[in-house]
Design a protein around this motif. Sequence first.
Motif, PDB file in Angstrom:
ATOM      1  N   ARG A 119       0.829  -1.219   0.000  1.00  0.00           N
ATOM      2  CA  ARG A 119       0.000   0.000   0.000  1.00  0.00           C
ATOM      3  C   ARG A 119       0.856   1.259   0.000  1.00  0.00           C
ATOM      4  N   GLN A 120       1.987   1.226   0.710  1.00  0.00           N
ATOM      5  CA  GLN A 120       2.896   2.376   0.716  1.00  0.00           C
ATOM      6  C   GLN A 120       3.534   2.581  -0.660  1.00  0.00           C
ATOM      7  N   SER A 121       3.564   1.516  -1.450  1.00  0.00           N
ATOM      8  CA  SER A 121       4.071   1.596  -2.825  1.00  0.00           C
ATOM      9  C   SER A 121       2.943   1.884  -3.812  1.00  0.00           C
ATOM     10  N   TYR A 122       1.791   2.277  -3.290  1.00  0.00           N
ATOM     11  CA  TYR A 122       0.612   2.622  -4.090  1.00  0.00           C
ATOM     12  C   TYR A 122       0.098   1.445  -4.920  1.00  0.00           C
ATOM     13  N   SER A 123       0.197   0.242  -4.356  1.00  0.00           N
ATOM     14  CA  SER A 123      -0.324  -0.951  -5.007  1.00  0.00           C
ATOM     15  C   SER A 123      -1.420  -1.553  -4.154  1.00  0.00           C
ATOM     16  N   TYR A 124      -2.444  -2.041  -4.814  1.00  0.00           N
ATOM     17  CA  TYR A 124      -3.595  -2.659  -4.144  1.00  0.00           C
ATOM     18  C   TYR A 124      -3.183  -3.998  -3.550  1.00  0.00           C
ATOM     19  N   ALA A 125      -3.494  -4.206  -2.285  1.00  0.00           N
ATOM     20  CA  ALA A 125      -3.271  -5.490  -1.624  1.00  0.00           C
ATOM     21  C   ALA A 125      -4.229  -5.591  -0.447  1.00  0.00           C
ATOM     22  N   ILE A 126      -4.775  -6.791  -0.261  1.00  0.00           N
ATOM     23  CA  ILE A 126      -5.684  -7.020   0.860  1.00  0.00           C
ATOM     24  C   ILE A 126      -5.335  -8.326   1.562  1.00  0.00           C
ATOM     25  N   SER A 127      -5.799  -8.438   2.774  1.00  0.00           N
ATOM     26  CA  SER A 127      -5.642  -9.647   3.562  1.00  0.00           C
ATOM     27  C   SER A 127      -6.724 -10.647   3.170  1.00  0.00           C
ATOM     28  N   VAL A 128      -6.311 -11.898   2.919  1.00  0.00           N
ATOM     29  CA  VAL A 128      -7.249 -12.966   2.574  1.00  0.00           C
ATOM     30  C   VAL A 128      -6.850 -14.237   3.318  1.00  0.00           C
ATOM     31  N   PRO A 129      -7.803 -15.155   3.499  1.00  0.00           N
ATOM     32  CA  PRO A 129      -7.429 -16.439   4.104  1.00  0.00           C
ATOM     33  C   PRO A 129      -6.495 -17.229   3.167  1.00  0.00           C
ATOM     34  N   THR A 130      -5.514 -17.890   3.752  1.00  0.00           N
ATOM     35  CA  THR A 130      -4.636 -18.751   2.968  1.00  0.00           C
ATOM     36  C   THR A 130      -5.462 -19.914   2.425  1.00  0.00           C
ATOM     37  N   PRO A 131      -5.321 -20.240   1.139  1.00  0.00           N
ATOM     38  CA  PRO A 131      -6.084 -21.371   0.584  1.00  0.00           C
ATOM     39  C   PRO A 131      -5.856 -22.642   1.409  1.00  0.00           C
ATOM     40  N   ARG A 132      -6.943 -23.304   1.775  1.00  0.00           N
ATOM     41  CA  ARG A 132      -6.856 -24.476   2.652  1.00  0.00           C
ATOM     42  C   ARG A 132      -6.024 -25.608   2.080  1.00  0.00           C
ATOM     43  N   GLU A 133      -6.069 -25.753   0.761  1.00  0.00           N
ATOM     44  CA  GLU A 133      -5.341 -26.870   0.163  1.00  0.00           C
ATOM     45  C   GLU A 133      -3.829 -26.765   0.361  1.00  0.00           C
ATOM     46  N   LEU A 134      -3.333 -25.586   0.702  1.00  0.00           N
ATOM     47  CA  LEU A 134      -1.901 -25.426   0.955  1.00  0.00           C
ATOM     48  C   LEU A 134      -1.499 -25.983   2.316  1.00  0.00           C
ATOM     49  N   LYS A 135      -2.438 -26.002   3.255  1.00  0.00           N
ATOM     50  CA  LYS A 135      -2.175 -26.503   4.609  1.00  0.00           C
ATOM     51  C   LYS A 135      -0.876 -25.905   5.155  1.00  0.00           C
ATOM     52  N   ARG A 186       9.476  -7.162  -6.216  1.00  0.00           N
ATOM     53  CA  ARG A 186      10.549  -6.273  -5.755  1.00  0.00           C
ATOM     54  C   ARG A 186      10.595  -6.223  -4.232  1.00  0.00           C
ATOM     55  N   LEU A 187       9.424  -6.085  -3.600  1.00  0.00           N
ATOM     56  CA  LEU A 187       9.382  -6.037  -2.137  1.00  0.00           C
ATOM     57  C   LEU A 187       9.894  -7.336  -1.525  1.00  0.00           C
ATOM     58  N   ILE A 188       9.479  -8.453  -2.087  1.00  0.00           N
ATOM     59  CA  ILE A 188       9.898  -9.749  -1.541  1.00  0.00           C
ATOM     60  C   ILE A 188      11.406  -9.937  -1.676  1.00  0.00           C
ATOM     61  N   SER A 189      11.971  -9.446  -2.765  1.00  0.00           N
ATOM     62  CA  SER A 189      13.412  -9.629  -2.952  1.00  0.00           C
ATOM     63  C   SER A 189      14.257  -8.632  -2.146  1.00  0.00           C
ATOM     64  N   THR A 190      13.678  -7.487  -1.768  1.00  0.00           N
ATOM     65  CA  THR A 190      14.484  -6.471  -1.079  1.00  0.00           C
ATOM     66  C   THR A 190      14.173  -6.331   0.406  1.00  0.00           C
ATOM     67  N   LYS A 191      12.969  -6.673   0.826  1.00  0.00           N
ATOM     68  CA  LYS A 191      12.591  -6.553   2.241  1.00  0.00           C
ATOM     69  C   LYS A 191      12.788  -7.897   2.937  1.00  0.00           C
ATOM     70  N   LYS A 192      12.757  -7.865   4.239  1.00  0.00           N
ATOM     71  CA  LYS A 192      12.918  -9.083   5.019  1.00  0.00           C
ATOM     72  C   LYS A 192      11.549  -9.593   5.484  1.00  0.00           C
ATOM     73  N   TYR A 193      11.091 -10.644   4.849  1.00  0.00           N
ATOM     74  CA  TYR A 193       9.873 -11.353   5.258  1.00  0.00           C
ATOM     75  C   TYR A 193      10.301 -12.805   5.506  1.00  0.00           C
ATOM     76  N   PRO A 194      10.824 -13.100   6.685  1.00  0.00           N
ATOM     77  CA  PRO A 194      11.387 -14.429   6.933  1.00  0.00           C
ATOM     78  C   PRO A 194      10.391 -15.573   6.749  1.00  0.00           C
ATOM     79  N   SER A 195       9.124 -15.288   6.875  1.00  0.00           N
ATOM     80  CA  SER A 195       8.146 -16.371   6.773  1.00  0.00           C
ATOM     81  C   SER A 195       7.514 -16.479   5.387  1.00  0.00           C
ATOM     82  N   PHE A 196       8.020 -15.718   4.407  1.00  0.00           N
ATOM     83  CA  PHE A 196       7.464 -15.800   3.055  1.00  0.00           C
ATOM     84  C   PHE A 196       7.636 -17.210   2.513  1.00  0.00           C
ATOM     85  N   HIS A 197       6.569 -17.728   1.898  1.00  0.00           N
ATOM     86  CA  HIS A 197       6.615 -19.070   1.323  1.00  0.00           C
ATOM     87  C   HIS A 197       6.615 -19.026  -0.200  1.00  0.00           C
TER      88      HIS A 197
END
Length: 75
Positions: free
Chosen positions: A22-38, A57-68
């Motif tokens: 959102r700070q990068s002026y891009s649309y993003a919302i919170s959603v439930p993780t698809p159940r089939e991914l478990k 770009r954000l994923i490659s430059t910021k630290k999101y240790p739990s990104f899957h």
Amino acid sequence: MKKYVAVFRSKTDALSFIDDMRQSYSYAISVPTPRELKLGCGTSAEFSLNAISVAKRLISTKKYPSFHSIIVIEK
């Protein structure tokens, strides 16, 4: 119609990613993780094709240790 979902193992990282999108002026919302991914905390970030370059770009430059992965869901 395709939608893109960034999957995280931590709710904190998912919400941080959404805030960063959102700070990068891009649309993003919170959603439930698809159940089939478990996987993760149950909270993921949904965004559109228009925002895929910002998301990568954000994923490659910021630290999101739990990104899957980014998954594509077709409706």
